[in-house]
Design a protein around this motif. Structure first.
Motif, PDB file in Angstrom:
ATOM      1  N   GLY A 107      93.506 119.439  65.704  1.00 40.37           N
ATOM      2  CA  GLY A 107      93.675 120.876  65.983  1.00 40.37           C
ATOM      3  C   GLY A 107      93.223 121.209  67.396  1.00 40.37           C
ATOM      4  O   GLY A 107      93.893 121.961  68.121  1.00 40.37           O
ATOM      5  N   LYS A 110      95.686 119.969  69.900  1.00 38.78           N
ATOM      6  CA  LYS A 110      96.905 120.780  69.905  1.00 38.78           C
ATOM      7  C   LYS A 110      96.698 122.034  70.773  1.00 38.78           C
ATOM      8  O   LYS A 110      97.551 122.391  71.587  1.00 38.78           O
ATOM      9  CB  LYS A 110      97.257 121.172  68.462  1.00 38.78           C
ATOM     10  CG  LYS A 110      98.547 121.918  68.345  1.00 38.78           C
ATOM     11  CD  LYS A 110      98.980 122.015  66.898  1.00 38.78           C
ATOM     12  CE  LYS A 110     100.143 122.993  66.792  1.00 38.78           C
ATOM     13  NZ  LYS A 110     100.586 123.180  65.430  1.00 38.78           N
ATOM     14  N   THR A 242      89.831 125.630  62.871  1.00 36.63           N
ATOM     15  CA  THR A 242      90.218 124.459  62.071  1.00 36.63           C
ATOM     16  C   THR A 242      89.540 124.479  60.695  1.00 36.63           C
ATOM     17  O   THR A 242      90.099 123.990  59.722  1.00 36.63           O
ATOM     18  CB  THR A 242      89.866 123.149  62.793  1.00 36.63           C
ATOM     19  OG1 THR A 242      88.456 123.155  63.071  1.00 36.63           O
ATOM     20  CG2 THR A 242      90.621 122.993  64.092  1.00 36.63           C
ATOM     21  N   TYR A 246      93.536 126.047  60.242  1.00 30.98           N
ATOM     22  CA  TYR A 246      94.445 126.012  61.384  1.00 30.98           C
ATOM     23  C   TYR A 246      95.072 124.631  61.500  1.00 30.98           C
ATOM     24  O   TYR A 246      94.375 123.619  61.533  1.00 30.98           O
ATOM     25  CB  TYR A 246      93.713 126.366  62.695  1.00 30.98           C
ATOM     26  CG  TYR A 246      94.557 126.056  63.915  1.00 30.98           C
ATOM     27  CD1 TYR A 246      95.665 126.834  64.225  1.00 30.98           C
ATOM     28  CD2 TYR A 246      94.283 124.934  64.705  1.00 30.98           C
ATOM     29  CE1 TYR A 246      96.480 126.510  65.296  1.00 30.98           C
ATOM     30  CE2 TYR A 246      95.088 124.603  65.783  1.00 30.98           C
ATOM     31  CZ  TYR A 246      96.189 125.393  66.075  1.00 30.98           C
ATOM     32  OH  TYR A 246      96.999 125.071  67.122  1.00 30.98           O
ATOM     33  N   ASP A 247      96.363 124.590  61.504  1.00 30.00           N
ATOM     34  CA  ASP A 247      97.142 123.369  61.657  1.00 30.00           C
ATOM     35  C   ASP A 247      97.127 122.463  60.415  1.00 30.00           C
ATOM     36  O   ASP A 247      97.626 121.355  60.458  1.00 30.00           O
ATOM     37  CB  ASP A 247      96.634 122.578  62.886  1.00 30.00           C
ATOM     38  CG  ASP A 247      97.718 121.666  63.444  1.00 30.00           C
ATOM     39  OD1 ASP A 247      98.897 122.057  63.336  1.00 30.00           O
ATOM     40  OD2 ASP A 247      97.386 120.580  63.951  1.00 30.00           O
ATOM     41  N   GLU A 250      98.231 126.656  56.514  1.00 29.92           N
ATOM     42  CA  GLU A 250      98.665 127.886  57.177  1.00 29.92           C
ATOM     43  C   GLU A 250      98.306 129.141  56.366  1.00 29.92           C
ATOM     44  O   GLU A 250      97.870 130.151  56.909  1.00 29.92           O
ATOM     45  CB  GLU A 250     100.183 127.786  57.402  1.00 29.92           C
ATOM     46  CG  GLU A 250     100.785 128.823  58.329  1.00 29.92           C
ATOM     47  CD  GLU A 250     100.121 128.884  59.725  1.00 29.92           C
ATOM     48  OE1 GLU A 250      99.520 127.879  60.152  1.00 29.92           O
ATOM     49  OE2 GLU A 250     100.199 129.970  60.352  1.00 29.92           O
TER      50      GLU A 250
END
Ligand code: MSP
Length: 646
Positions: A107, A110, A242, A246-247, A250
Motif C-alpha cells: 500500500g 502504491k 492500510t 486501503y488496497d 475497499e
C-alpha cells in the motif's frame, strides 16, 4: 473538514516503535483510545479502533543489532510484549497493524508511486543534521554547539550530518492549502494551543521533505529504485489507511476512512498535523477530522521515555491491582491535553480513596445488606419518596453531562461527574440509615426501597464507568443479577429504574484492593512479577479435649466504629450473651462499621486479651482469610446470642 456520518467512529493510536518494550506512556494513548472506542460502541456507533507497531527504520535496525538479531526477529519478540500488555489492560482493538505486513508495504509503495507520477515526489540531494534516535532531520534553526555539532532538541542526543541522494516530497507546495484547511477546520488539531503551534509553524513556510534513505537498509524499498528505502515516517503514517483496508478491502476502507480522531502524544504533532494532511492532500484522500495531541506522563518533571531511562513498567501496578485501577488513574488524573507527573503516591491515593472507599464500599455494603436483609432478592419496595426521586432524577442530568464529556474527549471530567454522583449515593445511604431501619420490622418496605435505590444507582454508575473500567463494571452488573452484558444495552436505553425487582443478587466480592503505599512500594521492590502465593502451613493435630477448651459463642455486634489513624481496624462492641465485650478486628478494608451493626457471628471469648492501638481487645471474631482479606461468616438465621458453637 471531511464529513463523517454520525454512526461511524474510527480512532487510532500511534503505532509504537519496536525498539523497546511498552511503558506507561504507550499504555496511556492506547487506554484513551480504548475508552473512547468502548464508549462509542455503547452509543451504537460503528467503531474501528486501530493500533499497532512501527517496525522499520534505523532505530529498530539498531536495537536488533544490539541483540545480534535480524530486525524482523527482534520485532517479532517485541510485538508479543505489546500484544500481551494490551490484553492485560483489556484493550479491545479491532486490528493490530504491523508495518512489516506485506499489504501495508504494498500500500505504501502504491501511494509513493502515485505521488511520484503526479510530480509531488522528486529525486534530489539532501544534506542535513539527523537524529538517529528520533529518526528525524533537525530543524534548520537548531543552533550549532561549540561551532561544530548539533543536539537533537527532542531527545538531547548528538545529531549526525547526513548527505545523500534521496527522494523529496513537495511539502512546500502545500503551505497555503494547509493554512486554508486549518482556517476552515479550527478543531482539526486539539487542544487549541496545539492548533496555534501548528499554524504558526506552517506560516513560516515549509521546506520539501526528504522521504527516503540509502543509509537505512531496514525499510520498505522505493519502487523500482531498491537502494533507497522509504523514510520510516512516510511508511508509518500510512498505516492509518492500510490498517482499515486501503488496497485490500475497499468496502472496509470506504466505510471507515477518514479517521474520526488520531490520538497522539504531543511529541509527534508535526508529523500528524502537517506532513500527514499534506500527504493525504497529494494523494487526494479526504482528511481526518481531528488530531488530538495529548500531554506527557512525566517522572520527576521529565518526559517518561526510553532514551531518558525513566520509564515505568505498567506491570508494577498491573500485577497488584489489575487493569481497571491503572486505567482509571491515567484517565482521571489529568485532562487529555495536559502533562501529568506520575507518582505511586498519587496512584495509591486514588486507588484507595476513589475506588476502594467511595465506589468499592458503596457496592460492597449495598449488596451485603441486600444479602443480609433480603437473602439477595428485593421484591416489594413500596412508594417512592421525595429523596428517592431526587436521586433518580439527578442521574438523568449526570447521564447527559457524562455523554457530553465523553463525546468531547474530556474523560477526566466525565469521571469527576460520576464521582459526584457516587458521593451523593453514599450520602443518601448515610442519611437514610438502612442498617437502623433494618431493626424495625414494620419498615421492611422502606428498607427495600432504600436498598433498591442504591442498587439501581450502582447499575447505572457501572454502566457509565464501563468505557474506563470494563472489568469491574461488568462484575458489578453480575453481582446485581444482571444476566446480560453491559454492551448489550445501548446508552440511550440506560435508565435508573431499569433494575428489575425479584432478581437474585449475588454476594459481592471486593472489587478494588486497598493497599497502603508502604506495602505497595515494598512489594514493588521485592517482587515486581506475579503475585506471591502464601505458603500453606501444615497445622499440628489437636485432640477433642483441646478443641473443647475453646469457648466459641454466637456474638451480636452492637456497635462498630473505625479505629482512628488506621486503615484496617474496627472496634466492635459485641454482646456474647453474658456480657458486652470490646474486640478489635482488621476488617475495615472489606466491611464498613454500619453494615456490621446488628450482625451475629462466631467469636472466641476465652482468648487472652491483647492491647491493639491502645484498646484492650477481649476475644476475637472468626473470619475466613483470602489473600489477606477477611470474609466473616454471619448467621443467616436467628440464633440466640451467647449460644455455644461446637
Ligand atoms: N512510531 C512513532 C509513531 C508513528 S505513528 C504513525 C512513535 N512511536 S513511539 O513508540 O515513540 O510512541 C510514541 C507515542 O507513545 C507518543 O506519541 C505517545 O502517544 C506515547 N508516549 C510515549 N511516551 C509518552 C509519555 N511519557 N507520556 C504520554 N505518552 C507518551 O513515535
Amino acid at each position: 473538514m471531511a464529513e463523517s456520518s454520525k454512526n461511524r467512529f474510527y480512532v487510532t493510536t500511534p503505532i509504537y516503535y519496536v525498539n523497546d518494550v511498552p511503558h506507561i506512556g504507550h499504555a496511556y494513548t492506547t487506554i484513551i483510545a480504548d475508552a473512547l472506542s468502548r464508549f462509542h460502541k455503547l452509543l451504537g456507533n460503528e467503531v474501528f479502533f486501530l493500533t499497532g507497531t512501527d517496525e522499520h527504520g534505523q532505530k529498530v535496525e539498531k536495537a536488533a543489532a544490539e541483540k545480534s538479531l535480524k530486525p524482523i526477529d527482534w520485532a517479532d519478540q517485541v510485538v508479543v510484549r505489546f500484544k500481551k500488555l494490551w490484553e492485560d489492560l483489556n484493550i479491545s482493538y479491532d486490528y493490530f497493524i504491523r508495518t512489516t505486513e506485506s499489504f501495508h508495504e504494498e500500500g505504501v509503495q502504491k501511494i509513493f508511486r502515485t505521488l511520484q507520477n503526479k510530480g509531488d515526489i522528486y529525486k534530489g540531494i539532501y544534506k542535513g543534521w539527523y537524529c538517529i534516535s528520533d529518526e528525524l532531520f533537525l530543524p534548520e534553526d537548531v543552533p550549532l554547539q561549540e561551532g561544530e555539532y548539533k543536539i537533537c532538541p527532542d531527545c538531547g542526543k548528538k545529531a549526525d550530518i547526513i548527505s545523500e541522494e534521496c527522494y523529496f516530497f513537495k511539502l512546500s507546495a502545500y503551505r497555503d492549502r494547509l493554512l486554508d484547511f486549518y482556517a476552515k477546520n479550527p478543531t482539526f488539531v486539539r487542544p487549541p494551543s496545539r492548533m496555534n503551534e501548528v499554524v504558526s509553524f506552517v506560516r513560516q513556510g515549509l521546506k520539501d521533505l526528504s522521504i527516503t534513505r540509502t543509509t537505512v537498509k531496514w525499510g520498505i524499498p522505493v519502487p523500482d529504485d531498491p537502494p533507497h528505502t522509504i523514510y520510516v515516517w512516510f511508511d508509518a503514517l500510512h498505516n492509518y489507511l492500510t490498517g482499515i483496508g486501503y488496497d485490500w478491502d475497499e468496502e472496509l476502507f470506504q466505510k471507515f476512512w477518514p479517521a474520526t480522531v488520531h490520538l497522539i502524544g504531543k511529541d509527534i504533532l508535526r508529523f500528524h498535523a502537517i506532513f500527514w494532511p499534506a500527504f493525504l492532500m497529494a494523494a487526494e484522500f479526504p482528511l481526518p477530522q481531528m488530531v488530538y495531541g495529548h500531554g506527557w506522563w512525566l517522572r520527576d518533571e521529565t518526559k517518561m521515555s526510553k532514551s531518558r531511562g525513566n520509564v515505568l513498567d505498567p506491570y508494577l501496578i498491573l500485577n497488584t491491582f489489575g487493569a481497571d485501577p491503572l486505567r482509571y488513574f491515567l484517565l482521571r488524573e489529568i485532562p487529555i491535553g495536559l502533562d501529568g507527573n506520575f507518582s505511586h503516591e498519587g496512584f495509591i491515593h486514588r486507588a484507595n480513596s476513589d475506588l476502594a472507599n467511595d465506589l468499592g464500599n458503596l457496592i460492597q455494603r449495598t449488596l451485603t445488606m441486600i444479602q443480609n436483609y433480603f437473602q439477595g432478592t428485593i421484591e416489594d419496595i413500596g412508594e417512592e419518596q421525595e429523596e428517592d426521586k431526587k436521586l433518580r432524577l439527578r442521574f438523568d442530568q449526570v447521564k447527559k453531562k457524562v455523554l457530553n464529556f465523553y463525546q468531547d474527549y474530556s474523560i477526566n471530567r466525565a469521571l469527576e461527574e460520576i464521582w459526584f454522583y457516587i458521593t451523593s449515593v453514599n450520602r443518601y445511604l448515610a442519611e437514610n440509615e438502612p442498617w437502623k431501619i433494618a431493626k424495625d420490622n414494620s419498615q421492611i418496605k422502606r428498607l427495600a426501597r432504600i436498598l433498591y435505590q442504591a442498587a439501581s444507582a450502582i447499575r447505572v454508575i457501572s454502566y457509565i464507568l464501563f468505557p474506563v473500567m470494563p472489568e469491574s463494571a461488568q462484575k458489578a452488573w453480575h453481582f446485581l443479577g444482571e444476566e446480560k452484558s453491559i454492551e448489550d444495552e445501548s446508552f440511550s436505553e440506560l435508565k435508573f429504574e431499569s433494575l428489575k425487582l425479584g432478581k437474585k443478587m449475588k454476594k459481592p466480592e471486593p472489587l478494588f484492593p486497598r493497599i497502603a503505599l508502604k506495602d505497595f512500594l515494598k512489594e514493588e521492590k521485592v517482587q515486581p512479577a506475579p503475585l506471591r502465593k502464601e505458603k500453606e502451613k501444615k497445622m499440628e493435630e489437636i485432640t477433642f479435649d483441646e478443641f473443647m477448651r475453646m469457648d466459641l459463642r454466637v456474638g451480636e455486634i452492637l456497635e462498630a466504629e473505625k479505629v482512628e489513624g488506621t486503615q484496617k481496624l474496627i472496634k466492635l462492641e459485641v454482646d456474647i450473651g453474658t456480657e458486652k465485650r470490646t474486640m478489635v478486628a482488621g476488617i475495615a478494608d472489606v466491611y464498613s462499621p454500619e453494615e456490621l451493626e446488628g450482625k451475629k457471628l462466631v467469636v472466641i471469648v476465652n482468648l487472652k486479651p491483647a492491647v491493639i492501638r491502645g484498646i484492650e481487645s477481649r476475644g476475637m471474631i472468626l473470619a475466613a482469610e483470602v489473600e489477606g482479606k477477611a470474609t466473616i461468616p454471619f448467621f443467616d438465621q436467628d440464633v440466640p446470642t451467647g449460644a455455644k458453637v461446637r
